[in-house]
Design a protein around this motif. Structure first.
Motif, PDB file in Angstrom:
ATOM      1  N   GLU A 127       0.822  -1.213   0.000  1.00 36.75           N
ATOM      2  CA  GLU A 127       0.000   0.000   0.000  1.00 36.75           C
ATOM      3  C   GLU A 127       0.859   1.268   0.000  1.00 36.75           C
ATOM      4  N   ILE A 128       1.971   1.232   0.730  1.00 36.91           N
ATOM      5  CA  ILE A 128       2.769   2.453   0.859  1.00 36.91           C
ATOM      6  C   ILE A 128       3.868   2.541  -0.194  1.00 36.91           C
ATOM      7  N   GLY A 129       3.921   1.552  -1.116  1.00 35.69           N
ATOM      8  CA  GLY A 129       4.812   1.723  -2.249  1.00 35.69           C
ATOM      9  C   GLY A 129       5.878   0.674  -2.487  1.00 35.69           C
ATOM     10  N   ALA A 130       5.925  -0.410  -1.694  1.00 34.80           N
ATOM     11  CA  ALA A 130       6.883  -1.474  -1.985  1.00 34.80           C
ATOM     12  C   ALA A 130       6.473  -2.185  -3.276  1.00 34.80           C
ATOM     13  N   ASP A 131       7.451  -2.670  -4.030  1.00 31.37           N
ATOM     14  CA  ASP A 131       7.164  -3.356  -5.284  1.00 31.37           C
ATOM     15  C   ASP A 131       6.984  -4.857  -5.095  1.00 31.37           C
ATOM     16  N   ASP A 132       7.579  -5.405  -4.059  1.00 33.96           N
ATOM     17  CA  ASP A 132       7.509  -6.840  -3.818  1.00 33.96           C
ATOM     18  C   ASP A 132       7.853  -7.088  -2.359  1.00 33.96           C
ATOM     19  N   TYR A 133       7.609  -8.299  -1.872  1.00 32.57           N
ATOM     20  CA  TYR A 133       8.005  -8.657  -0.513  1.00 32.57           C
ATOM     21  C   TYR A 133       8.390 -10.122  -0.456  1.00 32.57           C
ATOM     22  N   VAL A 134       9.203 -10.446   0.537  1.00 29.71           N
ATOM     23  CA  VAL A 134       9.649 -11.819   0.766  1.00 29.71           C
ATOM     24  C   VAL A 134       9.460 -12.109   2.248  1.00 29.71           C
ATOM     25  N   THR A 135       8.941 -13.295   2.557  1.00 32.25           N
ATOM     26  CA  THR A 135       8.746 -13.664   3.957  1.00 32.25           C
ATOM     27  C   THR A 135       9.955 -14.433   4.472  1.00 32.25           C
ATOM     28  N   LYS A 136      10.299 -14.201   5.729  1.00 31.73           N
ATOM     29  CA  LYS A 136      11.383 -14.929   6.390  1.00 31.73           C
ATOM     30  C   LYS A 136      10.834 -16.223   7.018  1.00 31.73           C
ATOM     31  N   PRO A 137      11.636 -17.280   7.059  1.00 28.22           N
ATOM     32  CA  PRO A 137      12.974 -17.416   6.450  1.00 28.22           C
ATOM     33  C   PRO A 137      12.867 -17.521   4.935  1.00 28.22           C
ATOM     34  N   PHE A 138      13.884 -17.049   4.234  1.00 30.54           N
ATOM     35  CA  PHE A 138      13.826 -17.049   2.777  1.00 30.54           C
ATOM     36  C   PHE A 138      15.110 -17.636   2.199  1.00 30.54           C
TER      37      PHE A 138
END
Length: 241
Positions: A100-111
């Motif tokens: 919502e605030i502008g990140a393009d992608d995300y990864v969850t830990k552990p990765f």
């Protein structure tokens, strides 16, 4: 025969207070031909950004001092650089808020460091097309707006530049190339950042909502970017080269 100048290595800024995680990711990026620098918090991040130019930021949500969500919001106010957020396992709220605030992608830990590297490469490809591809892309216009794929810029009817994330720009480009067509969420992800940020429905919906806030006169009653029930989305504007 003169030699061509060496190609600049993309440089990644890793903002992560767990040094072992950051060091492992930096080493994996180096093996993939990418350079990286590490910041342990927002203060160190700001210092590195003043000193160097980066092509992408990997930003952890849980940081000492100013947290990652606040940093992302602050970065996005001034920069269009791609941002990948690292979130705790199962913290969906952080992931959705991050988008919502502008990140393009995300990864969850552990990765997996290799998975993050693949996501970084995909975003870098989207943010910087190959020269031959850029040269063939001409500006597109709709309702007074101008989208320039070569410079990756969007200007409103007054001529003012409108800042967009990599994902938002890619979505608008796909819509402009397919006006009047119903595009499913799966199609949109496949043609933007390669289906990296899931779940599919939530991530696309978040980016579309942000895009509407920037191009619609009334985001609550969208005219240009319509939702098609059980179908996806349709761009209704007339697009001209």
């Amino acid at each position: 025969m003169s030699q061509s100048p060496p190609t600049k290595q993309p440089c990644i800024l890793i903002v992560e207070d767990d040094f072992e995680i950051a060091r492992l990711l930096a080493a994996t990026l180096a093996d993939a031909g990418l350079s990286a620098e590490i910041a342990g918090d927002g203060v160190e991040m700001d210092a590195l950004l003043r000193r160097s130019n980066f092509d992408l930021i990997v930003l952890d949500v849980m940081l000492p001092g100013e947290d990652g969500l606040s940093l992302c919001r602050r970065l996005r106010a001034d920069l269009t650089i791609p941002i990948i957020m690292l979130t705790a396992q199962g913290e969906e709220v952080d992931r959705i808020v991050g988008l919502e605030i502008g990140a393009d992608d995300y990864v969850t830990k552990p990765f997996s460091a290799r998975e993050v590297t693949a996501r970084i490469r995909a975003l870098l490809r989207r943010a910087s097309y190959a020269p031959a591809e850029r040269d063939s892309l001409k500006p597109l216009r709709f309702d007074g707006w101008t989208l320039d794929p070569q410079r990756r810029q969007v200007r409103d009817p007054s001529g003012a530049r409108v800042a967009m994330t990599t994902a938002e720009f890619d979505l608008l480009l796909v819509f402009c190339r397919n006006p009047g067509k119903v595009l499913s969420r799966e199609q949109l992800l496949a043609n933007t950042h390669a289906g990296l940020a899931g779940p599919i429905d939530r991530s696309v919906d978040v980016h579309v909502r942000r895009l509407r806030q920037k191009i619609e006169a009334d985001p609550g009653e969208p005219i240009l970017l319509k939702t098609v029930r059980l179908g996806g989305y349709m761009f209704t504007a007339t697009v001209e080269p």
